[in-house]
Enzyme design. Sequence first.
Site, mmCIF file in Angstrom:
data_model
loop_
_atom_site.group_PDB
_atom_site.id
_atom_site.type_symbol
_atom_site.label_atom_id
_atom_site.label_comp_id
_atom_site.label_asym_id
_atom_site.label_seq_id
_atom_site.Cartn_x
_atom_site.Cartn_y
_atom_site.Cartn_z
ATOM 1 N N HIS A 131 0.792 -1.234 0.000
ATOM 2 C CA HIS A 131 0.000 0.000 0.000
ATOM 3 C C HIS A 131 0.824 1.284 0.000
ATOM 4 O O HIS A 131 0.518 2.240 0.723
ATOM 5 C CB HIS A 131 -0.961 0.006 1.190
ATOM 6 C CG HIS A 131 -2.049 -1.036 1.105
ATOM 7 N ND1 HIS A 131 -2.454 -1.603 -0.064
ATOM 8 C CD2 HIS A 131 -2.824 -1.602 2.089
ATOM 9 C CE1 HIS A 131 -3.437 -2.469 0.174
ATOM 10 N NE2 HIS A 131 -3.678 -2.500 1.466
ATOM 11 N N HIS A 205 -9.679 2.083 -0.073
ATOM 12 C CA HIS A 205 -9.650 1.003 0.922
ATOM 13 C C HIS A 205 -10.803 1.106 1.922
ATOM 14 O O HIS A 205 -10.618 0.865 3.119
ATOM 15 C CB HIS A 205 -8.296 1.026 1.637
ATOM 16 C CG HIS A 205 -7.839 -0.293 2.140
ATOM 17 N ND1 HIS A 205 -8.361 -0.890 3.269
ATOM 18 C CD2 HIS A 205 -6.924 -1.164 1.650
ATOM 19 C CE1 HIS A 205 -7.762 -2.043 3.464
ATOM 20 N NE2 HIS A 205 -6.889 -2.237 2.487
ATOM 21 N N GLU A 342 -11.419 -3.784 -3.249
ATOM 22 C CA GLU A 342 -10.436 -2.837 -3.778
ATOM 23 C C GLU A 342 -10.233 -3.118 -5.261
ATOM 24 O O GLU A 342 -9.674 -4.145 -5.635
ATOM 25 C CB GLU A 342 -9.106 -2.998 -3.033
ATOM 26 C CG GLU A 342 -9.226 -2.813 -1.545
ATOM 27 C CD GLU A 342 -8.122 -3.548 -0.776
ATOM 28 O OE1 GLU A 342 -6.932 -3.287 -1.036
ATOM 29 O OE2 GLU A 342 -8.442 -4.400 0.058
#
Length: 377
Positions: A131, A205, A342
């Site tokens: 991420h 997210h 996602e």
Amino acid sequence: MRRRIVSLVLMVVLAAIATVHAEGKMRIEKSDFGKTRDGQPVDLYTLTNDHGTVVTLTNWGASIVSIQVPDRSGKKADVLLGYDNAAGYIADTAYLGATVGRYGNRIGEGRFKLDGKEYKLAQNNGENHLHGGTAGFNKRLWEAKEIKPADGVAVQMHCLSKDGEEGYPGNLDVTVTFTLNNKNEVKIDYVATTDKPTVLNLTNHSYFNLLGDAAGDILGHEIMINADRFTPVDVGLIPTGELRPVAGTPLDFTQPKAIGARINDQYEQLVFGKGYDHNWVINQSGAAPRLAARLSEPKSGRVMEVLTTEPGLQFYSGNFLDGTIKGKKGKVYQHRYGLCLETQHFPDSPNKPDFPSTTLKPGGKYQTTTIYRFSTK
Ligand code: BGC
């Protein structure tokens, strides 16, 4: 006396009309959400559509804070996990509601090669990169402005990510636009450009719980995922490179199934993921947003469809939520109290030449769209 009653009745009627009118009007309001650690103001944007659906956003991490939608009896509740103020988002480590970048999901061993040059990234998830690194796009204050597209109300968030930030090459200019329209859709448009070749994989997210107000775990939700294949992973959740048919596995959601029905099966992929934490290869992805998944919650009747231009969808069943997060209104988020859908390119694409490319070059334009559409049944 009679005249007074008549004027009183008239006033009540006028007030009622005014309320209906105010409720029926699309609008955005901006309010104070707190401050960053160095004292900069953080804002909360409240978007309302003609049906009274309310979405709140903050410019900290370009995050979606809440989505309030009705159940089948019309009772509204918030279907997102999140925090009451900026301080919650600043301290967060679970990416609640955030825009994730530069690279949503994992890059194996935190490195990749581009045009023969190797780039090293933070290894912030075991030996892998996750991420965007230690301070990704979720950990910055974005510039935000209200805009008025033809079909709704919107907030446009913008940031410049400097060449070398978190180890990634290129000065990257990123705009993420969040629109709420009268079809009860929350649309996210991502646009980016770079001045050096780089890799990029932006996503959102948000953790959803259609029971509303995080009233329990998500195991009773049913999900359909429009994918005949998924990308199996190793124990560190890096894809092996295979595109495996879902048929005959607990990852087959081509027909709607309860999330909890097979989540504890001793299937190796579920053991590695500690539940669902995989990337599905969406059928027929292409230029226009296509249906990637349909989530429904039988008790409330709430339904959410996910449409996207992206080739992949990470369905993460909140396996790492463990009761240590205290969220909105003091609510504690227990194991699997929220799930993420996602939309993305596949994990570790920079090291997987056979996966759809995540390379962005100067002169090129990164452009993707994802829609979360709410209804009831
Ligand atoms: C990942 C999970 C990770 C989570 C972090 C998800 O996108 O797939 O493995 O733990 O993000 O909150």
